[in-house]
Design an enzyme around this catalytic site. Structure first.
Site, short mmCIF file in Angstrom:
data_model
loop_
_atom_site.label_atom_id
_atom_site.label_comp_id
_atom_site.label_asym_id
_atom_site.label_seq_id
_atom_site.Cartn_x
_atom_site.Cartn_y
_atom_site.Cartn_z
CG HIS A 1 -0.12 0.18 2.78
ND1 HIS A 1 0.65 -0.90 3.06
CD2 HIS A 1 0.07 1.30 3.65
CE1 HIS A 1 1.13 -0.55 4.09
NE2 HIS A 1 0.86 0.80 4.34
CG HIS B 1 4.80 1.06 3.30
ND1 HIS B 1 4.38 1.84 2.67
CD2 HIS B 1 4.33 0.75 4.33
CE1 HIS B 1 3.61 2.61 3.42
NE2 HIS B 1 3.42 1.71 4.61
NE ARG C 1 2.37 5.88 9.52
CZ ARG C 1 1.29 5.69 8.78
NH1 ARG C 1 1.23 4.03 8.17
NH2 ARG C 1 0.22 6.01 8.42
CG ASP D 1 1.36 5.00 4.82
OD1 ASP D 1 0.99 3.95 5.06
OD2 ASP D 1 2.61 5.16 5.16
C1 SIN Z 1 3.07 0.89 7.90
O1 SIN Z 1 3.10 2.17 8.26
O2 SIN Z 1 2.55 0.46 7.11
C2 SIN Z 1 3.84 -0.15 8.99
C3 SIN Z 1 5.26 -0.28 8.42
C4 SIN Z 1 6.05 -0.90 9.38
O3 SIN Z 1 5.66 -1.49 10.38
O4 SIN Z 1 7.15 -1.56 9.09
#
Ligand code: SIN
Length: 275
Positions: A101, A251, A266, A103
């Protein structure tokens, strides 16, 4: 090493670079900020090691790139709604990001970037994969590029966020989720390069195509972005930071470490309306 003491080490020829010589707990001077920003635009995802920084410093670093976003489905860290908690342990029923995806692409103005710091990591596993949507676009045939170039797609946060809430038992009552229409191929506002902008977490359909055609094209594109030739894979250590550009990457977080703990914070930076 450049004159600012910062050095940049690409991970693959296509995507990803590690940045050495910066302490993100301290204010960045203009040169250092520019070097980091340029590296993000060039390498699409950049990584830092040994950043034992405070939540305030993490937010301040994100704010250098734009206004911080508040996640549409996540309450965030207490007192810091812009900080998303990323956490998994032996009680977890799901983890964030276990599907390819970009974000919150369901937003009208999806995040330009996300900055994740992990302060606890399993001894092995828990890597994050990043895929270059420039490389994904470039690898398409000319007729396919031409076909996709003027199409838009419908993105909807509802199906994914509802499934998350059901899995973790979060009350769905009164919740609404963002939806948006975005070009299937977007042009990065700073690099000027074209990037594929559909993802399996949020993109529901291609507008103007019958369902069977839309489903088939999306299925092809969702598989296409997973080509290892477009990717780098980041092995986390305690206090590593990954900063990815959501405008040109997708990612995937690998959950191969259950029941071990993986924890971090995050922040996301609001971006422009994709064009
Ligand atoms: C995410 O923000 O999609 C999670 C990424 C991660 O935990 O590595």
């Amino acid at each position: 090493m450049d004159t600012r003491g910062i050095s940049i080490h690409p991970l693959t020829p296509v995507i990803g670079a590690e940045i050495l010589g910066v302490d993100l707990d301290k204010p960045l001077d203009t040169d250092a900020f520019q070097a980091i920003h340029e590296a993000l635009i060039t390498y699409q995802v950049i990584f830092f090691r040994d950043q034992d920084i405070s939540v305030e410093a993490h937010k301040k670093f994100g704010s250098l790139f734009g206004q911080l976003d508040i996640h549409p489905n996540d309450p965030g860290l207490e007192g810091h709604p812009e900080v998303m908690i990323i956490h998994a342990d032996e009680n977890s029923k799901r983890i964030a990001g276990e599907t390819w995806h970009s974000d919150v692409s369901c937003s009208e103005t999806p995040p330009m970037g996300s900055i994740l710091r992990l302060y606890e990591v399993p001894e092995t596993g828990g890597d994050t994969l990043f895929s270059s949507m420039y490389a994904a676009y470039d690898a398409l045939s000319d007729p396919m590029k031409l076909f996709l170039d003027n199409l838009t797609a419908h993105h909807d946060g509802g199906p994914y966020y509802r499934s998350v809430n059901t899995r973790i038992g979060r009350n769905e009552e009164g919740r609404t989720y963002p939806t948006a229409e975005h070009p299937v191929i977007r042009t990065h506002p700073l690099s000027g390069k074209k990037a594929l902008y559909v993802n399996s977490m949020f993109t529901q359909s291609i507008i103007g195509l019958p369902k069977a055609e839309s489903d088939t094209i999306l299925e092809f594109l969702f598989a296409h972005v997973q080509d290892p030739a477009f990717q780098c894979r980041f092995k986390w250590k305690k206090n590593s930071i990954a900063f990815w550009d959501n405008r040109c990457t997708q990612h995937y977080a690998v959950w191969d470490y259950f029941p071990k703990i993986r924890s971090g914070y995050r922040v996301t930076v609001i971006g422009d309306r994709p064009r």
